[in-house]
Design a protein around this motif. Sequence first.
Motif, PDB file in Angstrom:
ATOM      1  N   GLY A  37      15.860  42.780  73.958  1.00  0.00           N
ATOM      2  CA  GLY A  37      15.012  43.578  73.244  1.00  0.00           C
ATOM      3  C   GLY A  37      13.117  43.704  72.230  1.00  0.00           C
ATOM      4  N   LEU A  38      12.834  44.417  71.884  1.00  0.00           N
ATOM      5  CA  LEU A  38      11.966  44.230  70.841  1.00  0.00           C
ATOM      6  C   LEU A  38      12.443  44.563  69.410  1.00  0.00           C
ATOM      7  N   THR A  39      12.242  43.678  68.440  1.00  0.00           N
ATOM      8  CA  THR A  39      12.048  43.822  67.194  1.00  0.00           C
ATOM      9  C   THR A  39      11.279  44.565  66.467  1.00  0.00           C
ATOM     10  N   ILE A  40      11.320  45.696  65.970  1.00  0.00           N
ATOM     11  CA  ILE A  40      10.181  45.622  64.790  1.00  0.00           C
ATOM     12  C   ILE A  40       9.845  46.231  63.164  1.00  0.00           C
ATOM     13  N   PRO A  41       9.337  45.475  62.569  1.00  0.00           N
ATOM     14  CA  PRO A  41       9.567  44.601  61.536  1.00  0.00           C
ATOM     15  C   PRO A  41       8.875  45.786  60.500  1.00  0.00           C
ATOM     16  N   LEU A  42       9.787  46.283  59.285  1.00  0.00           N
ATOM     17  CA  LEU A  42       9.088  47.429  58.925  1.00  0.00           C
ATOM     18  C   LEU A  42       8.695  47.017  57.517  1.00  0.00           C
ATOM     19  N   ASN A  43       8.222  47.778  56.252  1.00  0.00           N
ATOM     20  CA  ASN A  43       7.673  47.501  55.191  1.00  0.00           C
ATOM     21  C   ASN A  43       8.680  46.644  54.604  1.00  0.00           C
ATOM     22  N   PRO A  44       8.785  45.770  53.790  1.00  0.00           N
ATOM     23  CA  PRO A  44       6.932  45.096  53.878  1.00  0.00           C
ATOM     24  C   PRO A  44       7.269  43.845  54.479  1.00  0.00           C
ATOM     25  N   TRP A 203      17.408  39.806  51.626  1.00  0.00           N
ATOM     26  CA  TRP A 203      16.683  39.805  50.349  1.00  0.00           C
ATOM     27  C   TRP A 203      16.563  38.201  50.714  1.00  0.00           C
ATOM     28  N   SER A 204      15.496  38.160  51.536  1.00  0.00           N
ATOM     29  CA  SER A 204      15.137  36.772  51.786  1.00  0.00           C
ATOM     30  C   SER A 204      14.529  36.438  50.096  1.00  0.00           C
ATOM     31  N   ASN A 205      13.761  35.175  49.960  1.00  0.00           N
ATOM     32  CA  ASN A 205      12.938  34.589  48.645  1.00  0.00           C
ATOM     33  C   ASN A 205      11.749  35.313  49.181  1.00  0.00           C
ATOM     34  N   PHE A 206      10.680  36.286  47.771  1.00  0.00           N
ATOM     35  CA  PHE A 206       9.481  36.438  47.336  1.00  0.00           C
ATOM     36  C   PHE A 206       9.564  37.974  48.117  1.00  0.00           C
ATOM     37  N   ILE A 207      10.041  37.721  49.296  1.00  0.00           N
ATOM     38  CA  ILE A 207       9.725  39.319  49.752  1.00  0.00           C
ATOM     39  C   ILE A 207      10.929  39.365  51.304  1.00  0.00           C
ATOM     40  N   PRO A 208      11.677  40.049  50.748  1.00  0.00           N
ATOM     41  CA  PRO A 208      12.292  41.080  51.765  1.00  0.00           C
ATOM     42  C   PRO A 208      12.414  40.758  53.421  1.00  0.00           C
ATOM     43  N   THR A 209      13.161  40.611  54.071  1.00  0.00           N
ATOM     44  CA  THR A 209      12.847  41.238  55.676  1.00  0.00           C
ATOM     45  C   THR A 209      13.725  42.313  55.754  1.00  0.00           C
ATOM     46  N   THR A 210      12.997  42.692  56.393  1.00  0.00           N
ATOM     47  CA  THR A 210      13.134  44.525  57.225  1.00  0.00           C
ATOM     48  C   THR A 210      12.285  44.482  58.627  1.00  0.00           C
ATOM     49  N   PHE A 211      13.561  45.171  59.571  1.00  0.00           N
ATOM     50  CA  PHE A 211      13.661  45.387  60.587  1.00  0.00           C
ATOM     51  C   PHE A 211      14.473  45.770  61.245  1.00  0.00           C
ATOM     52  N   VAL A 212      13.620  46.445  62.552  1.00  0.00           N
ATOM     53  CA  VAL A 212      14.736  47.825  63.660  1.00  0.00           C
ATOM     54  C   VAL A 212      13.948  46.657  64.654  1.00  0.00           C
ATOM     55  N   PRO A 213      16.005  45.950  65.274  1.00  0.00           N
ATOM     56  CA  PRO A 213      15.757  45.606  67.388  1.00  0.00           C
ATOM     57  C   PRO A 213      16.601  46.863  68.181  1.00  0.00           C
ATOM     58  N   VAL A 214      15.486  46.865  68.220  1.00  0.00           N
ATOM     59  CA  VAL A 214      15.696  47.326  69.736  1.00  0.00           C
ATOM     60  C   VAL A 214      16.241  46.422  71.043  1.00  0.00           C
TER      61      VAL A 214
END
Length: 221
Positions: A37-44, A203-214
């Motif tokens: 499907g689709l992966t929708i990133p969220l902030n940050p 909890w990735s280095n420097f910038i977290p990885t945040t996303f919602v796959p549909v």
Amino acid sequence: MSRMISAFIWLLGSALLFPLHAEDSELPLLNFNVGGGLTIPLNPTARYVGVDGNAGSGMGVNFNKYNSIEGDFMWSGLSPTVNLVPAIDRPTGSVNLYNVIGNYRFHVDSLAGSPFGLYIIGGGGWYYRHTEINRRYGVPPLTVCQPIYNWWGLACDSNGFVEDTIASRGTSAGGVDVGVGFTVKLPSPGWKFFVESRYNYAWSNFIPTTFVPVTFGFRFN
């Protein structure tokens, strides 16, 4: 996107063979899923990448008609939306995210005797984010560090200037996911069509990885 389509075709082929193996080994309590499907990133994360595709598969065990566990693998592409440097000959890049998650799933496969069902799912595991630049790139001297450089894996010195040259870099981190899905029973016994959405945080280095796959796909048992 072509990699996502190829991966989905391969996983779907595996899904079609799975019921034969399950029947031969007399393991009716196994569950299996395949989808894309689709992966929708969220902030940050959404500050640096945009919507892209995903493909994944998983397998587990049903304890009873409501409770299951499963191990899931998913690939997600993350399309860059921010240029690394504002130059005519700037390098371009790509981001691929891979995660392996152990999940608990509570499911009701038939609502009021209908072919429709729903489930909630959640767990945690390992996330690997790989960034790649189309050629080795050296940042000009005395370039001030910004979050975009951290995202691409460039290092910064004690004075706050970029000090690295990279072509690609990966970062691993632990993470969690939680979501909800809806199912529709198919004519073939044990098979269901599903659509689900999960919130993921790593909890990735420097910038977290945040996303919602549909994700849309098929579940067995």
